[in-house]
Design an enzyme around this catalytic site. Structure first.
Site, mmCIF file in Angstrom:
data_model
loop_
_atom_site.group_PDB
_atom_site.id
_atom_site.type_symbol
_atom_site.label_atom_id
_atom_site.label_comp_id
_atom_site.label_asym_id
_atom_site.label_seq_id
_atom_site.Cartn_x
_atom_site.Cartn_y
_atom_site.Cartn_z
ATOM 1 N N LEU A 118 -2.178 3.002 18.033
ATOM 2 C CA LEU A 118 -1.696 4.276 18.575
ATOM 3 C C LEU A 118 -2.575 4.681 19.757
ATOM 4 O O LEU A 118 -3.789 4.445 19.750
ATOM 5 C CB LEU A 118 -1.740 5.337 17.477
ATOM 6 N N HIS A 154 -7.995 -0.892 5.908
ATOM 7 C CA HIS A 154 -8.286 -2.150 6.609
ATOM 8 C C HIS A 154 -8.920 -3.140 5.629
ATOM 9 O O HIS A 154 -9.796 -2.754 4.836
ATOM 10 C CB HIS A 154 -9.246 -1.862 7.778
ATOM 11 N N GLU A 175 -9.187 6.624 18.577
ATOM 12 C CA GLU A 175 -8.504 5.793 19.578
ATOM 13 C C GLU A 175 -8.914 4.317 19.467
ATOM 14 O O GLU A 175 -8.073 3.423 19.530
ATOM 15 C CB GLU A 175 -8.815 6.329 20.986
ATOM 16 N N GLU A 230 -7.297 -2.529 -2.432
ATOM 17 C CA GLU A 230 -6.709 -1.545 -1.505
ATOM 18 C C GLU A 230 -5.830 -0.562 -2.271
ATOM 19 O O GLU A 230 -5.830 0.633 -2.001
ATOM 20 C CB GLU A 230 -5.873 -2.261 -0.435
ATOM 21 N N MET A 259 1.232 -2.251 12.171
ATOM 22 C CA MET A 259 0.562 -3.177 13.088
ATOM 23 C C MET A 259 0.779 -2.792 14.553
ATOM 24 O O MET A 259 1.289 -3.573 15.355
ATOM 25 C CB MET A 259 1.061 -4.613 12.830
ATOM 26 N N ARG A 260 0.423 -1.577 14.856
ATOM 27 C CA ARG A 260 0.561 -1.123 16.228
ATOM 28 C C ARG A 260 -0.539 -0.108 16.504
ATOM 29 O O ARG A 260 -0.733 0.820 15.702
ATOM 30 C CB ARG A 260 1.942 -0.484 16.393
ATOM 31 N N ASP A 294 -9.885 0.364 14.368
ATOM 32 C CA ASP A 294 -10.690 0.172 13.160
ATOM 33 C C ASP A 294 -12.100 0.763 13.289
ATOM 34 O O ASP A 294 -13.089 0.148 12.863
ATOM 35 C CB ASP A 294 -10.794 -1.336 12.828
ATOM 36 N N ASN A 340 -6.159 5.281 7.683
ATOM 37 C CA ASN A 340 -5.748 3.871 7.719
ATOM 38 C C ASN A 340 -6.502 3.107 6.641
ATOM 39 O O ASN A 340 -7.559 3.550 6.177
ATOM 40 C CB ASN A 340 -6.082 3.289 9.105
ATOM 41 N N ASN A 356 0.835 -1.210 0.000
ATOM 42 C CA ASN A 356 0.000 0.000 0.000
ATOM 43 C C ASN A 356 0.865 1.254 0.000
ATOM 44 O O ASN A 356 0.525 2.254 -0.636
ATOM 45 C CB ASN A 356 -0.944 -0.001 1.204
HETATM 46 C C1 GRF Z 1 -3.218 -4.610 4.209
HETATM 47 O O1 GRF Z 1 -4.123 -5.663 3.990
HETATM 48 C C2 GRF Z 1 -3.873 -3.525 5.028
HETATM 49 O O2 GRF Z 1 -5.246 -3.404 4.817
HETATM 50 C C3 GRF Z 1 -3.641 -4.017 6.432
HETATM 51 O O3 GRF Z 1 -2.360 -4.612 6.416
HETATM 52 C C4 GRF Z 1 -2.061 -5.052 5.082
HETATM 53 C C5 GRF Z 1 -0.765 -4.393 4.715
HETATM 54 O O4 GRF Z 1 -0.268 -4.844 3.468
HETATM 55 N N1 GRF Z 1 -3.796 -2.941 7.386
HETATM 56 P P1 GRF Z 1 0.948 -4.077 2.798
HETATM 57 O O5 GRF Z 1 2.073 -4.046 3.824
HETATM 58 O O6 GRF Z 1 0.475 -2.711 2.430
HETATM 59 O O7 GRF Z 1 1.307 -4.912 1.606
#
Ligand code: GRF
Length: 201
Positions: free
Chosen positions: A100, A116, A149, A181, A97-98, A152, A114, A17
């Protein structure tokens, strides 16, 4: 030259992404430019890609703070410093993956977005694609949203549906969703940056 919004892209892993956002920012008249890519893990493949492609990168290794009294606070203080040093105006989470803290999010109202891999509010959390398959859903997708906060949960910006075929497995479905995405995240970035620019005019 027309003003562009300075963005930071925060990643933990592959960064596909992030690459889609970087590509979008290269197109003429796009209202954003990538000031910095920040990773919280040294193993992030996206961090290496960004470096190789001449983008400013910063690793804020979350392990480094593990022994501190308040590791989350220490991590976020460093993050805030980096964002300020790069004059960042908008934060894009892209597989970061954290979670905030509320305190950090409050410093960036409507300035963190973000992506998702589900049609929120369905299938929140880190295993959204797996959970959609487990639930035998026939349709899922992806969502871009402002970050609040709660995980998602912020206001939704764009969504794209992805049908689930009977033959789909975790890998095939993840790939189908990722493809979408990469379409909606740049579109979202454009919308949000144009909104910010309209306010500062
Ligand atoms: C994606 O599926 C995004 O929606 C999620 O984590 C994944 C990240 O993929 N939050 P990448 O690192 O962008 O390939």
């Amino acid at each position: 030259m027309t003003k562009k919004i300075n963005i930071a892209i925060l990643i933990s892993g592959t960064g596909s992404n992030m690459q889609a956002l970087v590509d979008a920012c290269l197109s003429p008249n796009f209202p954003a430019c990538v000031a910095v890519v920040i990773a919280n893990k040294p193993t992030s493949l996206g961090l290496a890609w960004a470096k190789e492609n001449g983008i400013a990168t910063v690793l804020i290794d979350q392990q480094k703070f593990a022994l501190q009294e308040n590791p989350k606070l220490a991590f976020e203080q460093e993050l805030q410093n980096v964002l300020q040093n790069f004059a960042v105006e908008l934060i894009c989470l892209a597989g970061f993956m954290r979670l905030l803290s509320g305190c950090f999010v409050a410093k960036w109202p409507q300035k963190i977005i973000n992506i998702h891999p589900s049609l929120l509010p369905n299938f929140k959390g880190a295993n959204a694609v797996f959970d959609a398959l487990q639930a035998k859903a026939t349709i899922t997708g992806c969502t871009t949203h402002f970050v609040v906060e709660e995980m998602d949960a912020g206001p939704i910006i764009l969504q794209q549906k992805v049908p689930i075929d009977q033959a789909d497995n975790l890998e095939s479905l993840k790939a189908k969703i990722l493809q979408q995405e990469h379409q909606i995240y740049p579109k979202t970035l454009k919308i949000v940056c144009n909104q910010i620019l309209a306010k500062i005019k």
